[in-house]
Design a protein around this motif. Structure first.
Motif, PDB file in Angstrom:
ATOM      1  N   SER A  39     -38.642 -55.160  -0.147  1.00 53.13           N
ATOM      2  CA  SER A  39     -38.658 -53.666  -0.936  1.00 53.13           C
ATOM      3  C   SER A  39     -38.520 -52.426  -0.088  1.00 53.13           C
ATOM      4  CB  SER A  39     -39.754 -53.645  -2.131  1.00 53.13           C
ATOM      5  OG  SER A  39     -38.951 -52.842  -3.095  1.00 53.13           O
ATOM      6  N   PRO A  40     -37.725 -51.835  -0.276  1.00 53.34           N
ATOM      7  CA  PRO A  40     -37.876 -50.097   0.333  1.00 53.34           C
ATOM      8  C   PRO A  40     -38.483 -49.325  -0.423  1.00 53.34           C
ATOM      9  CG  PRO A  40     -35.907 -50.786  -0.855  1.00 53.34           C
ATOM     10  CD  PRO A  40     -36.340 -52.067  -0.515  1.00 53.34           C
ATOM     11  N   THR A  41     -38.496 -49.362  -1.532  1.00 57.95           N
ATOM     12  CA  THR A  41     -39.667 -48.817  -2.683  1.00 57.95           C
ATOM     13  C   THR A  41     -40.660 -49.279  -2.327  1.00 57.95           C
ATOM     14  OG1 THR A  41     -38.828 -50.185  -5.027  1.00 57.95           O
ATOM     15  CG2 THR A  41     -37.813 -48.701  -4.550  1.00 57.95           C
ATOM     16  N   ASP A  45     -38.397 -47.213   3.353  1.00 52.73           N
ATOM     17  CA  ASP A  45     -37.868 -47.342   4.390  1.00 52.73           C
ATOM     18  C   ASP A  45     -36.377 -48.087   3.840  1.00 52.73           C
ATOM     19  OD1 ASP A  45     -38.835 -46.536   6.948  1.00 52.73           O
ATOM     20  OD2 ASP A  45     -39.994 -48.555   7.675  1.00 52.73           O
ATOM     21  N   TRP A  46     -35.823 -47.834   3.435  1.00 50.36           N
ATOM     22  CA  TRP A  46     -33.989 -47.624   3.704  1.00 50.36           C
ATOM     23  C   TRP A  46     -33.701 -47.989   4.708  1.00 50.36           C
ATOM     24  CZ3 TRP A  46     -32.975 -48.485  -1.969  1.00 50.36           C
ATOM     25  CH2 TRP A  46     -34.150 -47.740  -2.713  1.00 50.36           C
ATOM     26  N   GLN A  48     -29.901 -48.807   6.166  1.00 46.94           N
ATOM     27  CA  GLN A  48     -28.269 -48.482   6.176  1.00 46.94           C
ATOM     28  C   GLN A  48     -27.490 -48.419   7.017  1.00 46.94           C
ATOM     29  OE1 GLN A  48     -26.820 -45.225   4.641  1.00 46.94           O
ATOM     30  NE2 GLN A  48     -24.858 -45.608   3.297  1.00 46.94           N
ATOM     31  N   ASP A  54     -34.606 -41.498   5.606  1.00 51.13           N
ATOM     32  CA  ASP A  54     -35.595 -42.238   4.295  1.00 51.13           C
ATOM     33  C   ASP A  54     -35.107 -40.632   4.020  1.00 51.13           C
ATOM     34  OD1 ASP A  54     -38.256 -41.785   2.964  1.00 51.13           O
ATOM     35  OD2 ASP A  54     -39.139 -40.715   4.525  1.00 51.13           O
TER      36      ASP A  54
END
Length: 55
Positions: A39-41, A45-46, A48, A54
């Motif tokens: 989970s990025p939350t 880390d997200w 794409q 970030d």
């Protein structure tokens, strides 16, 4: 140095929408399955298009 107020001013009246009830106790977070991995939350880390970003 300015003294900090420790009491409310004399003409203060509590607004009608304020309650004297204590705040509710927080619920435990619900675990949810993440089909894409971590989970990025939670981990910060997200991803794409394969690049970690970030905000």
């Amino acid at each position: 140095m300015t003294q900090r107020a420790t009491t409310r001013p004399e003409p203060f009246r509590k607004p009608a929408h304020w309650s004297d009830a204590p705040p509710p106790t927080p619920r435990d977070a619900e675990e949810q399955d993440d089909p894409n991995g971590l989970s990025p939350t939670r981990y910060g880390d997200w991803v794409q298009k394969g690049i970690a970003i970030d905000f």
